[in-house]
Design an enzyme around this catalytic site. Structure first.
Site, PDB file in Angstrom:
ATOM      1  CB  ILE A   1      -0.975   0.012   1.189  1.00 11.86           C
ATOM      2  CG1 ILE A   1      -0.212  -0.004   2.517  1.00 11.86           C
ATOM      3  CG2 ILE A   1      -1.943  -1.164   1.098  1.00 11.86           C
ATOM      4  CD1 ILE A   1      -1.088   0.200   3.740  1.00 11.86           C
ATOM      5  CE  LYS A   2       5.882   0.580  -3.383  1.00 12.08           C
ATOM      6  NZ  LYS A   2       5.047  -0.520  -3.908  1.00 12.08           N
ATOM      7  NE  ARG A   3      -3.082   3.856   1.707  1.00 15.26           N
ATOM      8  CZ  ARG A   3      -3.319   3.309   0.521  1.00 15.26           C
ATOM      9  NH1 ARG A   3      -2.365   3.233  -0.366  1.00 15.26           N
ATOM     10  NH2 ARG A   3      -4.510   2.828   0.230  1.00 15.26           N
TER      11      ARG A   3
END
Length: 289
Positions: A96-98
């Site tokens: 998700i690479k938030r």
């Protein structure tokens, strides 16, 4: 701890992580013609890949963007895919690479570690600052979850920021690595690695020994194999005695059927063959350290 479970799965099944970056153009016409809703199309394709490979891989990485692109039905397929993997007893990494802080990061943590989109590990981007990581740590400490934090990525644009020199004291990615190492020690598993890991692109052989030695007890998620050009020889230096990392391949596995005349009918079998070939490539290059 979740890292112990992942470590044990790697010991039993090898390092290959199947990436379910499921774009519509990757899906055989037979599925596209037989199913009408996006969630059924995406999920059925994923299910066939999972069923064909679950006994030979330790985990799956599901890239959320390919599901978000299809709106609510796409996210339903994402939910069903995560649930299916976990219910089958495998480990799932939600890619998700938030990156955000405070209450927003807490909401992201709840969204992806609880409820409909629950996963075992998630990927995070630390380049907003390490206070963007803090809200996730309660889940690592108390709810058996794990993190893979972006360190040094496999894309060409990584050099725009990650390779900058910090006042003569080394590259930005080394600084990030040191910060990851500093926070990882509180969350060590019995296997000798932390539930806080790092993402290191497997396309830079010349830097792999340095990164592995610098982050000795940090477990790696290693993208870049296959379609991005990485080979077994490029990734083995990130490993220790064949463990300490998972090597992701997405397109190289889930679209491997396109090379064969009968691929449309046997896409899951060819995905399995691609995993076995990848495992052999990595194991043939693995060093004993």
């Amino acid at each position: 701890m979740i890292i112990d479970r992942l470590y044990e799965e790697v010991e039993k099944k090898g390092n290959v992580c199947v990436g379910l970056d499921t774009a519509l153009e990757y899906i055989p016409s037979t599925i596209l013609n037989n199913y009408h809703s996006i969630d059924d199309i995406l999920f059925y394709f994923n299910k066939r890949i999972i069923d064909a490979t679950i006994d030979i891989v330790p985990c799956y990485k599901v890239q959320i963007a390919f599901y978000e692109a299809h709106g609510l039905n796409g996210m339903l397929a994402y939910k069903k895919t995560l649930e299916y993997i976990r219910n089958k007893g495998s480990v799932v990494v939600a890619d998700i690479k938030r990156a955000d802080i405070s209450s927003t990061a807490k909401a992201y943590a709840r969204a992806h570690f609880e409820g409909d989109f629950e996963s075992d590990f998630i990927t995070l981007n630390p380049y907003m600052g390490f206070d963007s990581i803090t809200p996730y740590l309660d889940y690592v400490e108390n709810k058996n979850k794990g993190l893979f934090i972006l360190l040094r990525t496999s894309n060409d644009g990584a050099k725009d920021i990650q390779y900058l020199d910090i006042n003569g004291n080394g590259k930005v990615y080394n600084y990030i690595g040191d910060k990851i190492k500093d926070i990882s020690y509180k969350y060590m598993g019995k296997c000798g690695y932390s539930s806080i890991g790092a993402v290191v692109g497997g396309t830079h052989l010349e830097e792999s020994d340095e990164i592995r030695n610098r982050l000795g007890k940090v477990f790696f998620l290693i993208p870049g194999y296959g379609a991005q050009g990485g080979k077994g020889k490029d990734v083995v230096s990130y490993l220790k005695n064949g463990n300490g990392g998972i090597v992701n391949s997405s397109r190289g596995i889930i679209t491997s059927y396109k090379k064969y005349d009968d691929g449309v009918e046997k896409f899951d079998s060819y995905a399995r063959d691609a995993v076995l070939d990848m495992k052999e490539d990595i194991s043939s290059e693995t060093k004993t350290i």
